[in-house]
Design a protein around this motif. Structure first.
Motif, short mmCIF file in Angstrom:
data_model
loop_
_atom_site.label_atom_id
_atom_site.label_comp_id
_atom_site.label_asym_id
_atom_site.label_seq_id
_atom_site.Cartn_x
_atom_site.Cartn_y
_atom_site.Cartn_z
N LEU A 365 0.82 -1.21 0.00
CA LEU A 365 0.00 0.00 0.00
C LEU A 365 0.86 1.26 0.00
O LEU A 365 0.54 2.25 -0.67
CB LEU A 365 -0.95 0.01 1.21
N MET A 366 1.95 1.23 0.74
CA MET A 366 2.83 2.39 0.78
C MET A 366 3.47 2.63 -0.59
O MET A 366 3.64 3.76 -1.03
CB MET A 366 3.92 2.21 1.84
N GLU A 367 3.81 1.54 -1.28
CA GLU A 367 4.38 1.67 -2.63
C GLU A 367 3.37 2.31 -3.58
O GLU A 367 3.72 3.20 -4.37
CB GLU A 367 4.80 0.30 -3.16
N LEU A 368 2.12 1.84 -3.50
CA LEU A 368 1.05 2.42 -4.32
C LEU A 368 0.89 3.90 -4.00
O LEU A 368 0.80 4.76 -4.89
CB LEU A 368 -0.28 1.70 -4.06
N TYR A 369 0.85 4.19 -2.72
CA TYR A 369 0.59 5.54 -2.22
C TYR A 369 1.68 6.51 -2.68
O TYR A 369 1.39 7.60 -3.18
CB TYR A 369 0.54 5.48 -0.69
N VAL A 370 2.93 6.09 -2.54
CA VAL A 370 4.06 6.93 -2.95
C VAL A 370 4.04 7.18 -4.46
O VAL A 370 4.34 8.29 -4.93
CB VAL A 370 5.40 6.29 -2.53
N SER A 371 3.64 6.17 -5.25
CA SER A 371 3.57 6.32 -6.70
C SER A 371 2.55 7.38 -7.10
O SER A 371 2.78 8.18 -8.01
CB SER A 371 3.21 4.99 -7.36
N VAL A 372 1.41 7.38 -6.40
CA VAL A 372 0.37 8.37 -6.69
C VAL A 372 0.88 9.78 -6.36
O VAL A 372 0.67 10.73 -7.11
CB VAL A 372 -0.92 8.07 -5.90
N LEU A 373 1.59 9.90 -5.25
CA LEU A 373 2.15 11.20 -4.87
C LEU A 373 3.21 11.66 -5.88
O LEU A 373 3.34 12.85 -6.16
CB LEU A 373 2.77 11.14 -3.47
N LYS A 374 3.94 10.70 -6.45
CA LYS A 374 4.94 11.03 -7.49
C LYS A 374 4.23 11.65 -8.70
O LYS A 374 4.70 12.63 -9.27
CB LYS A 374 5.68 9.78 -7.95
N ALA A 375 3.11 11.03 -9.09
CA ALA A 375 2.34 11.54 -10.23
C ALA A 375 1.85 12.95 -9.95
O ALA A 375 1.92 13.84 -10.80
CB ALA A 375 1.16 10.60 -10.52
N TYR A 376 1.36 13.16 -8.72
CA TYR A 376 0.84 14.47 -8.31
C TYR A 376 1.95 15.51 -8.35
O TYR A 376 1.80 16.60 -8.92
CB TYR A 376 0.25 14.37 -6.90
N LYS A 377 3.10 15.16 -7.76
CA LYS A 377 4.20 16.12 -7.65
C LYS A 377 4.81 16.47 -9.01
O LYS A 377 5.37 17.55 -9.20
CB LYS A 377 5.31 15.56 -6.74
N SER A 378 4.72 15.55 -9.97
CA SER A 378 5.29 15.82 -11.29
C SER A 378 4.52 16.90 -12.02
O SER A 378 5.04 17.54 -12.94
CB SER A 378 5.32 14.54 -12.14
N VAL A 379 3.26 17.10 -11.63
CA VAL A 379 2.41 18.11 -12.28
C VAL A 379 2.21 19.32 -11.37
O VAL A 379 2.22 20.47 -11.82
CB VAL A 379 1.03 17.52 -12.66
N ILE A 380 2.04 19.06 -10.06
CA ILE A 380 1.77 20.13 -9.08
C ILE A 380 2.87 20.10 -8.02
O ILE A 380 2.84 19.25 -7.12
CB ILE A 380 0.38 19.94 -8.42
N PRO A 381 3.85 20.99 -8.13
CA PRO A 381 5.02 20.92 -7.23
C PRO A 381 4.69 21.13 -5.75
O PRO A 381 5.37 20.62 -4.88
CB PRO A 381 5.92 22.06 -7.74
#
Length: 541
Positions: A365-381
């Motif tokens: 779950l943490m791996e999934l969660y971190v991946s989603v945050l990566k996607a978010y941060k790549s567009v919204i710093p």
């Protein structure tokens, strides 16, 4: 037969060229003729010629501008310039535009036919090279070892998870690789530089040793099992492929023999990282990574010999649920806002997951969660308030009793991120569209203004900029620029006494004739006619 488009503003020159050259005998036919660049582009919108023969100096659109436009859309067209003695500056521009020939006016038919022969040979040679199967085969065989090596390296460095197994097997057959077993294991052989003497450390000796080392390793492994051996960076990679029974029987023997033989022949030691066994060649990359981990463990434990990853870590190849390819796909689906596909993919990820193994579930779950945050941060710093609250809610996962509840929570979290990214992207595209339109308004008088130039200013690709501009402004870039220039030109005409050439230059046009042509096409009347009509109305008031 190759096609030719002839462009010259003097009709008698076009007619003379068409009548005096034996086109069919030379292997050509006239596709069409035009009196200026604008007409030529209209013809080329329907039929693209093999060769364009164009005058440089023409009204409406000259040969240089025509060539620039053609090079953007049809770079393969061969272009020949017709020029006068005083067109040196234009000729320099032509060099940059990859013009293949210049013919001076008055044109000699002999020179023209000689040029046609040369161009025909170029076209024939291009076609011959593209279709010469024997030459292609010869080049292929000459470079076969290099191509084979490239594929082997790609197997251990690229992601083949999405490639069907039958496709990989076809490539194995094509490159005649001895990797046809149903069980595989990878050995990573690394020279222990601390055991080298001074002469062996010299670069040229080291490179020769690595080559010799690979040969010795290949000879040993091929005595027992199928496989491939090759150099990669500073290591020797051994991919063993055979039946499970043979792998189990000979793997340890090969590892020991490689280690002992190298020490005996070369008088230095090697470390050997042994991966987990794997069934599919698509797992070769993960296997290679595990062999590197084994080597690293060996160095940390001051035991730079044979290290089996299975002795250090629990098996992970078959059990890995969320690998790099899954992470890449999850991030991509979130960023492109494909909600339906995203939800389906999340269902796939959660299939077969059990809540009994609490630790494994939490890591997953943490791996999934971190991946989603990566996607978010790549567009919204910067995280907004809503997202910060969501981040803090990760602890809520532990309160859910069923896998289905956790999956649904994760789906909702992903959809929130998708909406946030979509909103941010909308703000950004709106801003870019407005900024680019404002840029046209402020710089319309620059003759060099183009979609490519403005997209570069906006730091996005021309194709994406073109679609974004039209979508957000409701008009294409070209039409917007014409509209702004024409409206400004009309304003100049009606509010100043500037000459037409001055109005043209102030509106971003370097050619008065072309400006007048565009003006009349846009307003339905010539610049002089509109100015006269306006003055007549003013006198009547």
């Amino acid at each position: 037969m190759y096609s030719i488009l002839l462009v010259d503003d003097e009709q008698y020159i076009r007619q003379s060229i068409i009548e005096l050259v034996q086109w069919e005998k030379k292997g050509f036919f006239i596709l069409g003729e035009a009196s200026n660049g604008e007409e030529a582009l209209e013809i080329m919108s329907k039929n693209v010629p093999d060769i364009l023969i164009t005058d440089i100096r023409m009204p409406v659109m000259n040969g240089i501008e025509l060539t620039k436009r053609i090079r953007e859309k049809h770079p393969s067209v061969k272009i020949v310039f017709l020029s006068g003695h005083d067109d040196f500056d234009y000729a320099v521009s032509g060099i940059k535009l990859n013009i293949i020939e210049y013919l001076l006016k008055p044109i000699s038919i002999k020179d023209l036919e000689k040029m046609l022969d040369q161009v025909r040979e170029i076209l024939i040679e291009e076609k011959r090279e593209a279709n010469d199967l024997k030459r292609i085969e010869t080049n292929y065989l000459e470079n076969f070892q290099g191509i084979k090596m490239s594929f082997l390296v790609s197997l251990i460095t690229d992601n083949y998870k999405e490639v069907p197994e039958e496709e990989i097997q076809k490539l194995v057959e094509t490159y005649r690789l001895n990797l046809t077993g149903n069980r595989n294991v990878l050995l990573n052989v690394n020279i222990d530089k601390s055991t080298l003497n001074k002469s062996q450390l010299e670069n040229h000796n080291l490179e020769m040793m690595k080559f010799s080392l690979a040969n010795v390793t290949r000879k040993i492994s091929s005595k027992y099992l199928g496989g491939e051996v090759f150099n990669f960076t500073s290591n020797i990679v051994v991919m063993l492929s055979d039946t499970k029974e043979n792998i189990d029987l000979y793997k340890d023997i090969i590892v020991r023999e490689i280690s002992e033989t190298i020490k005996k022949l070369f008088h230095f030691s090697v470390g050997i990282g042994v991966s987990e066994e794997y069934n599919s060649l698509s797992d070769a990359r993960l296997s290679f990574q595990s062999s590197i981990s084994a080597l690293n463990y060996g160095m940390l434990m001051k035991r730079n010999k044979e290290v089996y990853i299975s002795d250090i870590e629990t098996s992970g190849l078959e059990k890995m649920v969320f690998d790099e390819s899954n992470e890449t796909k999850l991030i991509s689906l979130i960023k492109i806002a494909s909600k339906e596909e995203l939800l389906e993919f999340i269902d796939e990820l959660f299939q077969g997951l059990e809540k009994d193994n609490e630790t494994h579930l939490q890591i997953f779950l943490m791996e999934l969660y971190v991946s989603v945050l990566k996607a978010y941060k790549s567009v919204i710093p910067i995280y907004d308030t809503t997202m910060l609250q969501r981040i803090q809610m990760i602890s809520d996962i532990h309160y859910y009793q069923e896998i289905e509840e956790i999956r649904d929570w994760f789906k909702e979290f992903c959809l929130t991120v998708v909406d946030s990214i979509h909103l941010q992207r909308k703000k950004k595209t709106d801003s870019l569209a407005k900024k680019s339109y404002d840029y046209l308004v402020n710089n319309y008088n620059d003759p060099a203004l183009s979609l490519k130039l403005v997209s570069k200013k906006m730091a996005i690709s021309p194709s994406y900029f073109s679609s974004l501009f039209k979508k957000e402004n409701g008009i294409s870039f070209t039409n917007a620029l014409i509209k702004i220039r024409m409206e400004k030109a009309k304003e100049h005409l009606l509010t100043t006494d500037c000459k037409i050439i001055e109005v043209a230059l102030a509106s971003g046009y370097t050619d008065q004739h072309y400006f007048s042509y565009c003006f009349k096409k846009y307003f339905g009347e010539s610049p002089n006619k509109i100015r006269e009509s306006f003055k007549e109305k003013e006198l009547l008031v």
